[in-house]
Design an enzyme around this catalytic site. Structure first.
Site, mmCIF file in Angstrom:
data_model
loop_
_atom_site.group_PDB
_atom_site.id
_atom_site.type_symbol
_atom_site.label_atom_id
_atom_site.label_comp_id
_atom_site.label_asym_id
_atom_site.label_seq_id
_atom_site.Cartn_x
_atom_site.Cartn_y
_atom_site.Cartn_z
ATOM 1 N N ILE A 104 88.169 -28.720 -23.203
ATOM 2 C CA ILE A 104 87.994 -30.171 -23.201
ATOM 3 C C ILE A 104 87.846 -30.603 -21.745
ATOM 4 C CG2 ILE A 104 88.959 -32.394 -23.902
ATOM 5 C CD1 ILE A 104 88.525 -30.453 -26.233
ATOM 6 N N CYS A 105 86.823 -31.379 -21.434
ATOM 7 C CA CYS A 105 86.649 -31.975 -20.111
ATOM 8 C C CYS A 105 86.711 -30.911 -19.011
ATOM 9 C CB CYS A 105 87.708 -33.067 -19.927
ATOM 10 S SG CYS A 105 87.448 -34.157 -18.514
ATOM 11 N N THR A 106 87.580 -31.110 -18.007
ATOM 12 C CA THR A 106 87.634 -30.202 -16.867
ATOM 13 C C THR A 106 88.348 -28.896 -17.186
ATOM 14 O OG1 THR A 106 89.624 -31.337 -16.073
ATOM 15 C CG2 THR A 106 87.495 -32.043 -15.156
ATOM 16 N N THR A 124 80.915 -30.415 -18.676
ATOM 17 C CA THR A 124 82.224 -30.972 -18.342
ATOM 18 C C THR A 124 82.009 -32.436 -17.973
ATOM 19 O OG1 THR A 124 84.247 -30.619 -17.043
ATOM 20 C CG2 THR A 124 82.153 -30.356 -15.878
#
Length: 316
Positions: A104-106, A124
């Site tokens: 998820i994300c970073t 990202t």
């Protein structure tokens, strides 16, 4: 489903996916439901970036069974922090045993440290995507995607995009009806329109204020309705057209024509966000010539129409 967390984790990267899978369980038979497990370096509570305390269910060394899905959440400090050996080791083990794993994300940076994005297409948060590409040059980083699946690897854009990814996984596992029912329960869209470019500044400053390229930047922004040909912009920069083309591309990594288009897009976005001017007026002021041409450019670059953009981001 196992979700890895750590000190400084983004709380919404944790809560969003967990809520999607938990809500999905309400529409599934007992033998189909997602088991949800938070995993950390140990079982001690960790402090999220917003100050929230989150407690893992298991330590990494305990979470060794073969999960169907393993994800690592993101955190604001993750792009620049050193790899956490226990997290890295756990991710490598999950990649070998899970049918589906990702970030998820970073959290994509944790995957990168584990060597799990080399040769893979990933995404990202738009703000951190250039750094991800720089730190892990063997990965194919897509800056505009909300989420991506590349074989058994899944990655998502920033923060709330973890919800989009989780809904996509639910749809893949149990069909669009269940995913739509979950989206309605959470009051989110089942499939977001466009990419994450619509959330980011499309035109990023890149030159010293006193440089010839900065003069070109200022000229374009002040003369959006003009042609802004290579010859004109070269004159503004004080260069021959041939030299200008070479220097501009070297310093900005885009052509002057693409720069002009990006400038017009950002100018149009500001007008769509902050006023009621008709689309043809916005198109004229920003140099698109007509509303239809502006619509085509928005669809190509942002994945949404000007009307859709205004509906999503209007300030009032």
């Amino acid at each position: 489903m196992a979700l890895a967390i750590f000190p400084g984790v983004q709380a919404l990267d944790v809560a969003g996916p967990l809520d999607v899978f938990n809500e999905a369980n309400g529409f599934l038979g007992e033998d189909q439901r997602y088991g949800l497990c938070l995993v950390g370096a140990d079982r001690a509570a960790v402090r999220a970036s917003n100050g929230m305390s989150i407690t893992p269910d298991l330590a990494f060394h305990e979470a060794r069974p073969a999960y169907d899905l393993a994800l690592v959440a993101g955190g604001p400090g993750l792009p620049t922090s050193e790899p956490e050996p226990r997290l890295t080791e756990w991710l490598v083990a999950m990649a070998e045993s899970c049918p589906l794993y990702g970030s998820i994300c970073t959290g994509a940076f944790a995957l990168g440290h584990a060597g799990l994005i080399d040769g893979r297409t990933v995404t990202t948060h738009w703000q951190d995507a250039p750094l991800l590409a720089l730190r892990f040059p063997r990965a194919r980083v897509e800056l505009d995607r909300i989420h991506i699946r590349d074989g058994t690897l899944v990655t998502s854009a920033g923060v709330t995009a973890g919800i989009d990814l989780s809904l996509a996984i639910v749809q893949q596992d149990h069909g669009p009806e269940v995913a739509l029912a979950v989206a309605k329960r959470l009051v989110v869209v089942a499939q977001r329109q466009g990419g994450q470019s619509q959330f980011s500044p499309y035109l990023v400053p890149f030159a010293a204020e006193d440089s010839p390229i900065a003069r070109v930047h200022a000229h374009v922004m002040a003369h959006l309705r003009e042609a802004n040909s290579v010859e004109i912009l070269a004159q503004v920069a004080g260069m021959s057209p041939r030299t200008f083309v070479r220097v501009f591309k070297r310093e900005t990594r885009i052509t002057s024509a693409e720069f002009v288009e990006r400038a017009r897009i950002d100018a149009a976005r500001r007008r769509l966000e902050g006023g009621d001017l008709a689309l043809k007026g916005v198109a004229y002021e920003c140099g698109f010539g007509g509303a239809e041409h502006m619509r085509l450019v928005f669809m190509k670059r942002l994945g949404v129409t000007p009307n859709q953009y205004r509906a999503s981001f209007r300030a009032s």
